[in-house]
Design a protein around this motif. Structure first.
Motif, PDB file in Angstrom:
ATOM      1  N   PHE A 154      99.428  48.812  44.912  1.00  0.00           N
ATOM      2  CA  PHE A 154      99.537  48.638  43.454  1.00  0.00           C
ATOM      3  C   PHE A 154      98.894  49.766  42.644  1.00  0.00           C
ATOM      4  O   PHE A 154      99.261  49.965  41.481  1.00  0.00           O
ATOM      5  N   ASP A 155      97.951  50.507  43.242  1.00  0.00           N
ATOM      6  CA  ASP A 155      97.221  51.543  42.500  1.00  0.00           C
ATOM      7  C   ASP A 155      98.170  52.687  42.168  1.00  0.00           C
ATOM      8  O   ASP A 155      98.465  53.526  43.012  1.00  0.00           O
ATOM      9  N   GLY A 156      98.657  52.675  40.944  1.00  0.00           N
ATOM     10  CA  GLY A 156      99.641  53.681  40.492  1.00  0.00           C
ATOM     11  C   GLY A 156     101.002  53.045  40.265  1.00  0.00           C
ATOM     12  O   GLY A 156     101.442  52.890  39.108  1.00  0.00           O
ATOM     13  N   ASP A 213     100.400  63.419  41.121  1.00  0.00           N
ATOM     14  CA  ASP A 213      99.099  63.483  41.797  1.00  0.00           C
ATOM     15  C   ASP A 213      98.012  63.093  40.812  1.00  0.00           C
ATOM     16  O   ASP A 213      97.731  63.830  39.867  1.00  0.00           O
ATOM     17  N   GLU A 214      97.425  61.930  41.008  1.00  0.00           N
ATOM     18  CA  GLU A 214      96.254  61.516  40.201  1.00  0.00           C
ATOM     19  C   GLU A 214      95.016  61.523  41.096  1.00  0.00           C
ATOM     20  O   GLU A 214      93.938  61.930  40.709  1.00  0.00           O
ATOM     21  N   GLU A 215      95.183  61.075  42.345  1.00  0.00           N
ATOM     22  CA  GLU A 215      94.027  60.869  43.228  1.00  0.00           C
ATOM     23  C   GLU A 215      93.377  62.178  43.681  1.00  0.00           C
ATOM     24  O   GLU A 215      92.188  62.202  44.009  1.00  0.00           O
ATOM     25  N   GLY A 216      94.158  63.255  43.810  1.00  0.00           N
ATOM     26  CA  GLY A 216      93.563  64.544  44.186  1.00  0.00           C
ATOM     27  C   GLY A 216      93.173  64.642  45.654  1.00  0.00           C
ATOM     28  O   GLY A 216      92.357  65.465  46.043  1.00  0.00           O
ATOM     29  N   GLU A 251      92.707  46.403  37.713  1.00  0.00           N
ATOM     30  CA  GLU A 251      91.343  46.650  37.258  1.00  0.00           C
ATOM     31  C   GLU A 251      90.502  47.396  38.283  1.00  0.00           C
ATOM     32  O   GLU A 251      89.614  48.149  37.959  1.00  0.00           O
ATOM     33  N   GLN A 252      90.750  47.141  39.540  1.00  0.00           N
ATOM     34  CA  GLN A 252      89.967  47.731  40.635  1.00  0.00           C
ATOM     35  C   GLN A 252      88.497  47.307  40.540  1.00  0.00           C
ATOM     36  O   GLN A 252      87.595  48.025  40.949  1.00  0.00           O
ATOM     37  N   GLY A 253      88.280  46.159  39.966  1.00  0.00           N
ATOM     38  CA  GLY A 253      86.944  45.579  39.828  1.00  0.00           C
ATOM     39  C   GLY A 253      87.086  44.075  39.668  1.00  0.00           C
ATOM     40  O   GLY A 253      88.187  43.558  39.467  1.00  0.00           O
ATOM     41  N   GLY A 296      82.907  58.912  33.089  1.00  0.00           N
ATOM     42  CA  GLY A 296      82.915  60.352  33.434  1.00  0.00           C
ATOM     43  C   GLY A 296      82.629  60.529  34.917  1.00  0.00           C
ATOM     44  O   GLY A 296      81.992  59.678  35.547  1.00  0.00           O
ATOM     45  N   MET A 297      83.078  61.616  35.516  1.00  0.00           N
ATOM     46  CA  MET A 297      82.905  61.751  36.967  1.00  0.00           C
ATOM     47  C   MET A 297      82.824  63.211  37.397  1.00  0.00           C
ATOM     48  O   MET A 297      83.347  64.105  36.746  1.00  0.00           O
ATOM     49  N   ASN A 298      82.084  63.409  38.522  1.00  0.00           N
ATOM     50  CA  ASN A 298      82.006  64.711  39.184  1.00  0.00           C
ATOM     51  C   ASN A 298      82.519  64.589  40.611  1.00  0.00           C
ATOM     52  O   ASN A 298      82.242  63.589  41.277  1.00  0.00           O
ATOM     53  N   LEU A 332      80.308  61.307  41.821  1.00  0.00           N
ATOM     54  CA  LEU A 332      79.217  60.829  40.964  1.00  0.00           C
ATOM     55  C   LEU A 332      79.814  60.351  39.647  1.00  0.00           C
ATOM     56  O   LEU A 332      80.620  61.078  39.043  1.00  0.00           O
ATOM     57  N   ARG A 333      79.424  59.115  39.189  1.00  0.00           N
ATOM     58  CA  ARG A 333      80.041  58.598  37.958  1.00  0.00           C
ATOM     59  C   ARG A 333      79.022  57.837  37.110  1.00  0.00           C
ATOM     60  O   ARG A 333      78.116  57.192  37.660  1.00  0.00           O
ATOM     61  N   HIS A 334      79.199  57.951  35.785  1.00  0.00           N
ATOM     62  CA  HIS A 334      78.383  57.163  34.864  1.00  0.00           C
ATOM     63  C   HIS A 334      79.096  57.135  33.506  1.00  0.00           C
ATOM     64  O   HIS A 334      79.754  58.115  33.145  1.00  0.00           O
ATOM     65  N   GLY A 365      85.477  51.878  35.598  1.00  0.00           N
ATOM     66  CA  GLY A 365      84.662  52.664  36.527  1.00  0.00           C
ATOM     67  C   GLY A 365      85.526  53.609  37.346  1.00  0.00           C
ATOM     68  O   GLY A 365      85.030  54.476  38.059  1.00  0.00           O
ATOM     69  N   ALA A 366      86.843  53.414  37.256  1.00  0.00           N
ATOM     70  CA  ALA A 366      87.769  54.316  37.945  1.00  0.00           C
ATOM     71  C   ALA A 366      88.300  55.343  36.950  1.00  0.00           C
ATOM     72  O   ALA A 366      88.380  55.087  35.747  1.00  0.00           O
ATOM     73  N   GLY A 367      88.671  56.516  37.460  1.00  0.00           N
ATOM     74  CA  GLY A 367      89.305  57.522  36.622  1.00  0.00           C
ATOM     75  C   GLY A 367      90.791  57.224  36.502  1.00  0.00           C
ATOM     76  O   GLY A 367      91.366  56.573  37.379  1.00  0.00           O
ATOM     77  N   HIS A 368      91.397  57.669  35.406  1.00  0.00           N
ATOM     78  CA  HIS A 368      92.833  57.440  35.205  1.00  0.00           C
ATOM     79  C   HIS A 368      93.451  58.621  34.460  1.00  0.00           C
ATOM     80  O   HIS A 368      92.744  59.370  33.776  1.00  0.00           O
ATOM     81  N   SER A 411      90.225  47.473  45.745  1.00  0.00           N
ATOM     82  CA  SER A 411      91.220  48.543  45.566  1.00  0.00           C
ATOM     83  C   SER A 411      90.823  49.725  46.454  1.00  0.00           C
ATOM     84  O   SER A 411      89.754  49.724  47.058  1.00  0.00           O
ATOM     85  N   HIS A 412      91.744  50.714  46.539  1.00  0.00           N
ATOM     86  CA  HIS A 412      91.530  51.820  47.502  1.00  0.00           C
ATOM     87  C   HIS A 412      91.308  51.221  48.883  1.00  0.00           C
ATOM     88  O   HIS A 412      90.451  51.629  49.652  1.00  0.00           O
ATOM     89  N   ASN A 413      92.184  50.228  49.158  1.00  0.00           N
ATOM     90  CA  ASN A 413      92.064  49.410  50.374  1.00  0.00           C
ATOM     91  C   ASN A 413      93.385  48.659  50.519  1.00  0.00           C
ATOM     92  O   ASN A 413      93.899  48.131  49.545  1.00  0.00           O
TER      93      ASN A 413
HETATM   94  O1  HGY Z   1      88.907  58.016  41.800  1.00  0.00           O
HETATM   95  C1  HGY Z   1      89.387  57.308  40.922  1.00  0.00           C
HETATM   96  O2  HGY Z   1      88.691  56.671  40.169  1.00  0.00           O
HETATM   97  C2  HGY Z   1      90.886  57.229  40.791  1.00  0.00           C
HETATM   98  O3  HGY Z   1      91.351  56.263  41.690  1.00  0.00           O
HETATM   99  N1  HGY Z   1      91.481  58.508  41.044  1.00  0.00           N
END
Ligand code: HGY
Ligand code: MN
Ligand code: MN
Length: 416
Positions: free
Chosen positions: A92-94, A126-129, A194-196, A214-216, A288-290, A356-359, A382-384
């Motif tokens: 479902f993710d995507g 490509d979103e996940e990278g 939601e992935q949460g 935000g994320m690194n 890393l995310r916050h 908490g996830a990037g989009h 999610s991611h599972n």
């Molecule tokens: O990493 C993420 O938060 C998204 O699934 N790309």
């Protein structure tokens, strides 16, 4: 017009159909530029066309379906999500975002309804990278913001992004020139699981997103000295994996000690990778995310210092490469309020929650108002491959999109 429940059933069937397009026989992995992604794009393109849309691919290979408005060439409201996946992904993710967007346009098409705006359904490539260690590669190229230097990034097989774009049928030089698929647009609305666990905990089918964290992404390498596992005394070792292990626990401790901070080492590789050889080199990923960029930046600096201190104490070299640095992104208040009104109209309580996830909304936000609908998912998983969304909740999300489209006024293009 087929009821939202019927279109939800169709969307669920299509999620299953897309799930079959994988690089691996026993699990879902669908990275940028692979034959599996091409199959998923082609199947989706057929469905877009059957819903009365014209289709095109942009220079990176993103798929765009266009349902014209009452005035041909009108600015578009953009809906959609991504079709690439992580490794061993859920279905479902995507795809949920692409297929609910398609379902909303199917409703317009069946009613032969034309809005004051066009509607474009975007399937980002490509979103996940996963393949090139990027963030939002598809949506960045779509809006023309992908740094040309990224084209020289290479995957695990030393294939460059430039080569992968060309092999996928795209135009890397156009990507480098910032020529993406974006036309005049009035906004972006994305449906995503939601992935949460929050919506499930509240007993709500959908919610509206307030902001995206935000994320690194950082690549860290520890370089010590390979040696014989049986003959090198413990006090004479420069064990790269022991140093990396100490760093992984330091990252976990830092995140546990800082409210709202999450730190993850998802990939680690030890070389030469033999049981009787002390690892000489270890490469690992740090995510890393916050919600607050200042807190995340301070944590990143502290963790780099921690890595170097561990290396100095152990006689192990440390390389620290910042791959991405993505700011926290608030969703557009006006567009989010319109989504909240549509949720309220569909008789669901309105819950606003952070992501908490990037989009992909992060890459689009500098160019247009963005908003997101979250859909409840079982256990927040999610991611599972155990990722699971109820068909009834998909129907609610489609009903909310129907109401949003029904309330769409004449456009004031805001492509920035
Ligand atoms: O990493 C993420 O938060 C998204 O699934 N790309
Ligand atoms: Mn994801
Ligand atoms: Mn996603």
């Amino acid at each position: 017009m087929a009821a939202a429940t019927d279109r939800a059933a169709r969307a669920m069937e299509r999620c299953e159909a897309l799930n079959a397009f994988s690089e691996e026989p026993a699990r879902l992995t669908r990275r940028y530029g692979t034959p599996a992604l091409r199959q998923a794009m082609n199947a989706t393109e057929g469905w877009l066309r059957s819903a009365g849309m014209t289709t095109r691919r942009d220079a990176l290979g993103n798929l765009i379906g266009r349902y014209e408005g009452a005035t041909p060439g009108a600015p578009a409201l953009l809906l959609g999500s991504h079709l690439d996946s992580v490794r061993d992904a859920g279905k479902f993710d995507g795809p949920l975002g692409v297929l609910t967007a398609l379902a909303a346009v199917e409703g317009l098409h069946e009613r032969r309804e034309r809005l004051p705006v066009a509607v474009e359904v975007i399937a980002f490539a490509d979103e996940e990278g996963v393949r090139f260690r990027t963030a939002f590669l598809g949506s960045s190229a779509f809006v023309g913001s992908l740094e040309a230097s990224k084209l020289e990034a290479v995957d695990d097989d030393e294939v460059s992004l430039r080569e992968a774009i060309a092999a996928f049928g795209g135009d890397p030089d156009a990507v480098a020139r910032g020529e993406g698929g974006l036309g005049p647009a009035v906004g972006w609305v994305e449906v995503h699981l939601e992935q949460g666990p929050r919506l499930e905990g509240l007993g709500l089918p959908v919610g509206v997103v307030s902001a995206i964290v935000g994320m690194n992404k950082v690549a860290v390498a520890f370089e010590g000295e390979a040696g014989h596992a049986g003959t090198v005394a413990m006090d004479r070792r420069r064990d790269a994996l022991a140093a990396a292990a100490e760093f992984v626990l330091a990252a976990e401790a830092a995140a546990r000690a800082t409210a709202g901070l999450v730190a993850t080492v998802g990939q680690i590789a030890a070389e030469p990778g033999a049981s009787n050889v002390i690892p000489g080199l270890v490469r690992l990923s740090l995510d890393l995310r916050h919600p607050a960029d200042g807190v995340r930046a301070a944590a990143r600096v502290d963790l780099e210092e921690a890595a170097r201190a561990i290396g100095a104490r152990r006689g192990v070299g440390v390389a620290w490469e910042r791959l991405t640095d993505t700011p926290a992104t608030p969703c557009d208040p006006a567009l989010t309020d319109r989504l909240a009104a549509a949720i309220a109209e569909s008789d669901s309580p309105v819950e606003r929650l952070p992501s908490g996830a990037g989009h992909d909304a992060v890459a689009l936000a500098p160019r247009m108002p963005v908003a997101m609908i979250f859909v409840r998912c079982a256990g927040g998983v999610s991611h599972n491959p155990a990722e699971s969304v109820a068909e009834a909740d998909i129907a609610v999300a489609i009903d909310v999109l129907d109401r949003l489209l029904g309330a769409t006024e004449a456009p004031r293009a805001v492509r920035r």
